[in-house]
Design an enzyme around this catalytic site. Sequence first.
Site, PDB file in Angstrom:
ATOM      1  N   VAL A 134       9.214  26.595 -73.540  1.00  0.00           N
ATOM      2  CA  VAL A 134      10.492  27.243 -73.225  1.00  0.00           C
ATOM      3  C   VAL A 134      10.874  27.008 -71.769  1.00  0.00           C
ATOM      4  O   VAL A 134      12.014  26.649 -71.451  1.00  0.00           O
ATOM      5  CB  VAL A 134      10.426  28.753 -73.533  1.00  0.00           C
ATOM      6  CG1 VAL A 134      11.693  29.461 -73.053  1.00  0.00           C
ATOM      7  CG2 VAL A 134      10.235  28.983 -75.024  1.00  0.00           C
TER       8      VAL A 134
ATOM      9  N   THR B 240       9.832  35.534 -75.414  1.00  0.00           N
ATOM     10  CA  THR B 240      10.054  36.420 -76.553  1.00  0.00           C
ATOM     11  C   THR B 240       9.200  37.662 -76.370  1.00  0.00           C
ATOM     12  O   THR B 240       7.974  37.588 -76.380  1.00  0.00           O
ATOM     13  CB  THR B 240       9.698  35.707 -77.868  1.00  0.00           C
ATOM     14  OG1 THR B 240      10.521  34.544 -77.989  1.00  0.00           O
ATOM     15  CG2 THR B 240       9.936  36.610 -79.059  1.00  0.00           C
TER      16      THR B 240
ATOM     17  N   GLU C 104      15.591  32.999 -75.929  1.00  0.00           N
ATOM     18  CA  GLU C 104      15.825  31.597 -76.288  1.00  0.00           C
ATOM     19  C   GLU C 104      15.877  31.460 -77.802  1.00  0.00           C
ATOM     20  O   GLU C 104      15.240  32.204 -78.534  1.00  0.00           O
ATOM     21  CB  GLU C 104      14.736  30.700 -75.693  1.00  0.00           C
ATOM     22  CG  GLU C 104      13.292  31.100 -76.033  1.00  0.00           C
ATOM     23  CD  GLU C 104      12.800  30.549 -77.349  1.00  0.00           C
ATOM     24  OE1 GLU C 104      13.476  29.652 -77.902  1.00  0.00           O
ATOM     25  OE2 GLU C 104      11.764  31.011 -77.832  1.00  0.00           O
TER      26      GLU C 104
ATOM     27  N   LEU D 263      15.468  28.149 -79.428  1.00  0.00           N
ATOM     28  CA  LEU D 263      15.196  26.714 -79.444  1.00  0.00           C
ATOM     29  C   LEU D 263      14.328  26.352 -80.639  1.00  0.00           C
ATOM     30  O   LEU D 263      13.297  26.978 -80.866  1.00  0.00           O
ATOM     31  CB  LEU D 263      14.472  26.295 -78.151  1.00  0.00           C
ATOM     32  CG  LEU D 263      15.143  26.667 -76.831  1.00  0.00           C
ATOM     33  CD1 LEU D 263      14.243  26.261 -75.663  1.00  0.00           C
ATOM     34  CD2 LEU D 263      16.514  26.016 -76.718  1.00  0.00           C
TER      35      LEU D 263
ATOM     36  N   GLY E  95       7.278  25.421 -99.711  1.00  0.00           N
ATOM     37  CA  GLY E  95       6.261  24.522 -99.179  1.00  0.00           C
ATOM     38  C   GLY E  95       4.914  25.200 -99.092  1.00  0.00           C
ATOM     39  O   GLY E  95       4.631  26.160 -99.819  1.00  0.00           O
TER      40      GLY E  95
ATOM     41  N   CYS F  52       6.210  30.627 -83.102  1.00  0.00           N
ATOM     42  CA  CYS F  52       7.210  31.691 -83.152  1.00  0.00           C
ATOM     43  C   CYS F  52       7.096  32.589 -84.383  1.00  0.00           C
ATOM     44  O   CYS F  52       6.811  33.783 -84.252  1.00  0.00           O
ATOM     45  CB  CYS F  52       8.613  31.094 -83.082  1.00  0.00           C
ATOM     46  SG  CYS F  52       8.974  30.276 -81.518  1.00  0.00           S
TER      47      CYS F  52
END
Length: 445
Positions: free
Chosen positions: A11, A121, A154, A156, A259, A266
């Site tokens: 990050v 975070t 963020e 991302l 899957g 995260c």
Amino acid sequence: MKVTIYGSGYVGLVTGACLAEVGNDVLCVDIDQGKIDQLNNGEIPIFEPGLGLVVTKNSESGRLRFTTSATEGIEHGLYQFIAVGTPPDEDGSADLQYVLSVARSIGANMSDYRILVNKSTVPVGTADKVRSAVNEELKKRNGKVEFDVVSNPEFLKEGAAIDDFMKPDRIIIGTDNPRTAELMRALYMPFNRNRDRVINMDIRSAELTKYASNAMLATKISFMNELSNLAERLGADIEKVRIGMGSDPRIGYHFIYPGCGYGGSCFPKDVQALERTAHDVEYHAELLSAVESVNKRQKQVLFNKISTHFNGDLNGKVFALWGLAFKPNTDDMREAPSRTIMEALWDKGASVKAYDPEATNEARRLYGDRADLQLCDSPEAALDNTDALVIVTEWSIFRSPDFNKIKSMLKQPVIFDGRNIYDPHMLKNLGIVHYAIGRGNQNEP
């Protein structure tokens, strides 16, 4: 504008590089001397498409610099971004020791107004803890320096982080000070030109928004994985169900791919931390608990299929494994399904020959040299003289292979497809046994 970033990991490095790219004067601070030496020598310690070019260009221009000196960082930037790690503690909560350590350093050394920006975070209430940590340090030295704390989470995606930062969906700014909101808006103006992406809110709502977003995406994945297991037992094809569901604009197609489980830095950590936050305020978040437990179970599904096919006798077997990273376009193996599968195979006496376009070095760092793991330089090298192929990560290079070549190289023509990237009917016609996730009874006569 002068910006200091604490933490030069994923990050912090992306944030610093992208802020420098639009003309800001950015100083990245990290306590890891080895990492700073790497960056100063033009070496990027993580794999992220496009990041190396942005870092190199802005380092050469002088807009992006790296240091281990926190004091230098505190003196440098009006904006003090905290982008250090918040690893899960033993109880699943986020460990804030690095965040608060940075806050204390700033409080002990700042002499002018600073904006402390929580980019890491962090749980709801962290801004209050950061403010208290700074005030405690100011009190120790009888200092009276004005500062503000902002939550600026963020959003991302690994593998697309540069685009995500340069062309954001939203820019969340959590602050209780209108002046600080305008200063943050000014910093983000280059990323906010064709429409207003800034969403101002109170600090606690901003902190919760990040966790809520990741928990929602993880929930969609676990829900589809739960449905895939049901589809398999009912003789339905989850891929057809997925297309039918996704055509509803209220549902959409994003994050509804079944899957072998989600991983990364995260989703697993943030779901656990949000669940722990709920526990701390005496609320039982049943759905969050289910999301996590379904994901843990899903990481075992592919191994269970392997074990069933070989009647539980895996001792001495060798498996080709394509994909080590938790997702394509990254080298990140944190909480990766590949780790669960490999470790389960090793426990049963099997060996693995693995290939990944980017995560080989990370696998070597995690597991070292061991007789039951061979890290290969190509997909074909991993296939040679193995008992079956296991697909764990959906890298594009794996999507359209030479199936006849695969069939000729395997001892048995068997593929365990953990990402549903192959057509079961085509493989059946080629004489390849194909195990997928939630695709009905495709292996029955």
